[in-house]
Structures are given as structure tokens and as C-alpha cells.
Design an enzyme around this catalytic site. Structure first.
Site, PDB file in Angstrom:
ATOM      1  N   ASP A   1       0.826  -1.214   0.000  1.00  8.14           N
ATOM      2  CA  ASP A   1       0.000   0.000   0.000  1.00  8.14           C
ATOM      3  C   ASP A   1       0.859   1.262   0.000  1.00  8.14           C
ATOM      4  O   ASP A   1       1.954   1.277   0.566  1.00  8.14           O
ATOM      5  CB  ASP A   1      -0.915  -0.012   1.237  1.00  8.14           C
ATOM      6  CG  ASP A   1      -2.034   1.010   1.127  1.00  8.14           C
ATOM      7  OD1 ASP A   1      -2.388   1.402  -0.014  1.00  8.14           O
ATOM      8  OD2 ASP A   1      -2.550   1.428   2.179  1.00  8.14           O
TER       9      ASP A   1
ATOM     10  N   LEU B   1      10.460 -20.466  -4.609  1.00 16.03           N
ATOM     11  CA  LEU B   1       9.525 -19.564  -3.925  1.00 16.03           C
ATOM     12  C   LEU B   1       8.149 -19.706  -4.557  1.00 16.03           C
ATOM     13  O   LEU B   1       8.017 -19.630  -5.785  1.00 16.03           O
ATOM     14  CB  LEU B   1      10.003 -18.104  -4.053  1.00 16.03           C
ATOM     15  CG  LEU B   1       9.053 -17.060  -3.458  1.00 16.03           C
ATOM     16  CD1 LEU B   1       9.075 -17.098  -1.927  1.00 16.03           C
ATOM     17  CD2 LEU B   1       9.417 -15.651  -3.925  1.00 16.03           C
TER      18      LEU B   1
ATOM     19  N   HIS C   1       2.147   3.009  -9.145  1.00 18.70           N
ATOM     20  CA  HIS C   1       1.933   1.571  -9.362  1.00 18.70           C
ATOM     21  C   HIS C   1       3.103   0.972 -10.154  1.00 18.70           C
ATOM     22  O   HIS C   1       3.555  -0.136  -9.875  1.00 18.70           O
ATOM     23  CB  HIS C   1       0.609   1.328 -10.087  1.00 18.70           C
ATOM     24  CG  HIS C   1      -0.588   1.817  -9.312  1.00 18.70           C
ATOM     25  ND1 HIS C   1      -0.740   1.594  -7.960  1.00 18.70           N
ATOM     26  CD2 HIS C   1      -1.681   2.536  -9.687  1.00 18.70           C
ATOM     27  CE1 HIS C   1      -1.876   2.145  -7.542  1.00 18.70           C
ATOM     28  NE2 HIS C   1      -2.462   2.735  -8.569  1.00 18.70           N
TER      29      HIS C   1
HETATM   30  C1  IPE Z   1      -5.418  -2.621  -0.020  1.00 17.72           C
HETATM   31  O1  IPE Z   1      -5.085  -1.288  -0.184  1.00 17.72           O
HETATM   32  C2  IPE Z   1      -5.441  -3.326  -1.351  1.00 17.72           C
HETATM   33  C3  IPE Z   1      -4.152  -3.492  -2.027  1.00 17.72           C
HETATM   34  C4  IPE Z   1      -2.986  -3.128  -1.573  1.00 17.72           C
HETATM   35  C5  IPE Z   1      -4.227  -4.150  -3.299  1.00 17.72           C
HETATM   36  P1  IPE Z   1      -6.204  -0.162  -0.337  1.00 17.72           P
HETATM   37  O2  IPE Z   1      -5.471   1.111  -0.541  1.00 17.72           O
HETATM   38  O3  IPE Z   1      -7.195  -0.548  -1.348  1.00 17.72           O
HETATM   39  O4  IPE Z   1      -6.898  -0.200   1.105  1.00 17.72           O
HETATM   40  P2  IPE Z   1      -7.790   0.902   1.829  1.00 17.72           P
HETATM   41  O5  IPE Z   1      -8.799   1.385   0.828  1.00 17.72           O
HETATM   42  O6  IPE Z   1      -6.880   2.010   2.256  1.00 17.72           O
HETATM   43  O7  IPE Z   1      -8.372   0.201   3.012  1.00 17.72           O
HETATM   44  C1  IPE Z   2      -1.725   0.174  -3.304  1.00 14.23           C
HETATM   45  O1  IPE Z   2      -1.430   1.527  -3.333  1.00 14.23           O
HETATM   46  C2  IPE Z   2      -1.919  -0.396  -4.683  1.00 14.23           C
HETATM   47  C3  IPE Z   2      -3.284  -0.824  -4.972  1.00 14.23           C
HETATM   48  C4  IPE Z   2      -4.301  -0.762  -4.151  1.00 14.23           C
HETATM   49  C5  IPE Z   2      -3.525  -1.367  -6.300  1.00 14.23           C
HETATM   50  P1  IPE Z   2      -2.580   2.604  -3.348  1.00 14.23           P
HETATM   51  O2  IPE Z   2      -2.960   2.908  -4.750  1.00 14.23           O
HETATM   52  O3  IPE Z   2      -3.700   2.202  -2.454  1.00 14.23           O
HETATM   53  O4  IPE Z   2      -1.820   3.852  -2.718  1.00 14.23           O
HETATM   54  P2  IPE Z   2      -2.411   4.900  -1.695  1.00 14.23           P
HETATM   55  O5  IPE Z   2      -2.886   4.145  -0.491  1.00 14.23           O
HETATM   56  O6  IPE Z   2      -3.544   5.611  -2.400  1.00 14.23           O
HETATM   57  O7  IPE Z   2      -1.263   5.804  -1.405  1.00 14.23           O
HETATM   58 MG    MG Z   3      -4.077   2.481  -0.488  1.00 15.73          MG
END
Ligand code: IPE
Ligand code: IPE
Ligand code: MG
Length: 248
Positions: A23, A134, A40
Site C-alpha cells: 500500500d 519460492l 503503481h
Molecule cells: C489494499 O489497499 C489493497 C491493495 C494493496 C491491493 P487499499 O489502498 O485498497 O486499502 P484501503 O482502501 O486504504 O483500506
Molecule cells: C496500493 O497503493 C496499490 C493498490 C491498491 C492497487 P494505493 O494505490 O492504495 O496507494 P495509496 O494508499 O492511495 O497511497
Molecule cells: Mg491504499
């Protein structure tokens, strides 16, 4: 799948299975005045570092959250960009991963994927099936609640008696040891519907690092913290040698 552990006090110093909520990509990009999609893309590099790090540290199973069943609620552009990125990464990286000894598996609901992504997923799984260094599980359109409902439906269809063990056997990753360690980057302290069933006794580790910043050093820090934890699974602390001496 068996990993050799030292048989001293730190018998389980290295987690067999690490689960990761990757995240913070969006915030990482926004801080650099870049579009979220750039975050990403850099997140893919962090995942490649993580795979190398897990191999180096003799971790057997790695499960990463790449796209949740709730991530469809993001702006259409971002969702499209992510799906395109998954296609590109699979086209570009599958052979290299197999060369590193990585076996790939995808967990989540596949109904929503287009034919191109579905084909890449299936061939990545088939082509890497002989690898055993792995096991890399990628959670794609995955939700912990979906997993539980899906398992319950499969169990009901099988006609087996409804027991905890029978339900567990229908969950994703049922053939693998449960995650020992969950790492979540990005500073949030929640599961966001990841592996709800499988994480029941997992050690949780949160870091403020944003996912694209996560590197081998950060992995080593998480594993070192894990090694300091005492896992009790509802029991009592294991008696130490010193306790034995006191009793005698
Ligand atoms: C969780 O992150 C999902 C992934 C990392 C794929 P999110 O960014 O979607 O989670 P929330 O919305 O902050 O809970
Ligand atoms: C996690 O990073 C990746 C996915 C959920 C695909 P985010 O896109 O949620 O990044 P933040 O949390 O908005 O910074
Ligand atoms: Mg996020």
C-alpha cells in the site's frame, strides 16, 4: 516447500510464509507530483526486490495483495491502468521469475478479467509449475469475504459435513502453511479484506514506508521484528531453560 530453520531459540526466525499488503503507491506518486499510475509502476520494482529478498532469506511462500475486490471503486482510469500494468508485467516478467525458481499462483475471482489477462495468468501458472524455490501468490480481484463465501459454496456443493476443517480445505491457499507474518506498508493499520481467514494467528507488522520505497533492508527489518515475537496460538509461553533451573 520445506525450509530449513536453525534449531536454536530462534527456531522460527524466518517466516515460512509472508503476506504483504503493498500500500502507498498513490501517495508516493502524488508526493512527487506524478500521476498515481506512476506509483503503481514503481511498485512493480518494489515487488521484484521483495521476491529477490524472500529468495535470499529462504522464505518459502509469498502472498501479495495486488488488487482488492473493492479496488474497482477507484476512478475508471486508474482501474484500467492497473489492469494494463498487470498484463505488461506478466508479459515481461513471467520468464524471469521462473528462471529465479518462482512458482506463480493467482488467487481471487477471475470472472471480471478479459481474455488476454486470463490467458496470461493461466499460462504463467502452467509455465512456472515446476518451480519450487519460492511460491508467489498474487491476490488479484481478491477479497477475504469472497474467499470465505466461495469456500462455503464449494463445501455446500460437495455435500461434506460442515466443519471448520472442511471449510478451511476449500479456502484459497489451503494447501500452504498459513502466513506467519503480514507486512503492510503505507502507514494504515487495517486488513482491507485481505486473507481474513488465513491471518487468524499471523504476526502483524506495519510500516510507514510507502510501497515503492520498500527494499531488502525494510524486509530484513520486518523479519527481524518477527523473530522477536513470541507466538503462543492461545497457549502459554514456552518454558525457558532458566525456568527449568528455578524449578529444580
Ligand atoms: C489494499 O489497499 C489493497 C491493495 C494493496 C491491493 P487499499 O489502498 O485498497 O486499502 P484501503 O482502501 O486504504 O483500506
Ligand atoms: C496500493 O497503493 C496499490 C493498490 C491498491 C492497487 P494505493 O494505490 O492504495 O496507494 P495509496 O494508499 O492511495 O497511497
Ligand atoms: Mg491504499
Amino acid at each position: 516447500m520445506a525450509t530449513k530453520h536453525k534449531t536454536n531459540k530462534s527456531a522460527a526466525a524466518v517466516p515460512r510464509h509472508i503476506a504483504v499488503v503493498m500500500d502507498g503507491n498513490g501517495r508516493w506518486a502524488t508526493r512527487r507530483l506524478l500521476p498515481r499510475g506512476a506509483g503503481h509502476k514503481f511498485g512493480v520494482d518494489a515487488l521484484k526486490r521483495l521476491v529477490r529478498g524472500c529468495i535470499a532469506q529462504h522464505v518459502s511462500v509469498l502472498t501479495v495483495f495486488a488488487f482488492s475486490s473493492e479496488n474497482w471503486s477507484r476512478p475508471a482510469d486508474e482501474v484500467r491502468g492497473l489492469l494494463e500494468l498487470f498484463v505488461q508485467v506478466l508479459q515481461r516478467e513471467t520468464a524471469e521469475l521462473a528462471a529465479q525458481g518462482v512458482r506463480l499462483r493467482f488467487v481471487g475471482c477471475r470472472d471480471a478479467f478479459d481474455a488476454r489477462l486470463l490467458e496470461l495468468i493461466e499460462s504463467a501458472e502452467v509455465d512456472s509449475a515446476a518451480q519450487s524455490r519460492l511460491q508467489l501468490n498474487v491476490a488479484l480481484n481478491y477479497g477475504g469475504r469472497w474467499d470465505i463465501v466461495h469456500a462455503a459454496q464449494a463445501l455446500a456443493a460437495s455435500g461434506e459435513p460442515f466443519t471448520e476443517q472442511a471449510l478451511a480445505s476449500h479456502m484459497c491457499l489451503a494447501d500452504l502453511p498459513a502466513p506467519d507474518l503480514l507486512i503492510r506498508t503505507g502507514g494504515e493499520h487495517r486488513l482491507s479484506n485481505f486473507l481474513l481467514w488465513q491471518l487468524a494467528y499471523t504476526e502483524l507488522y506495519f510500516t510507514d514506508l510507502l510501497w515503492p520505497e520498500f527494499d531488502e533492508k525494510a524486509l530484513a527489518a520486518a523479519i527481524a521484528e518477527y523473530a522477536r515475537r513470541e507466538r503462543r496460538f492461545g497457549g502459554v509461553p514456552a518454558p525457558s531453560a532458566a525456568d527449568g533451573l528455578r524449578v529444580a
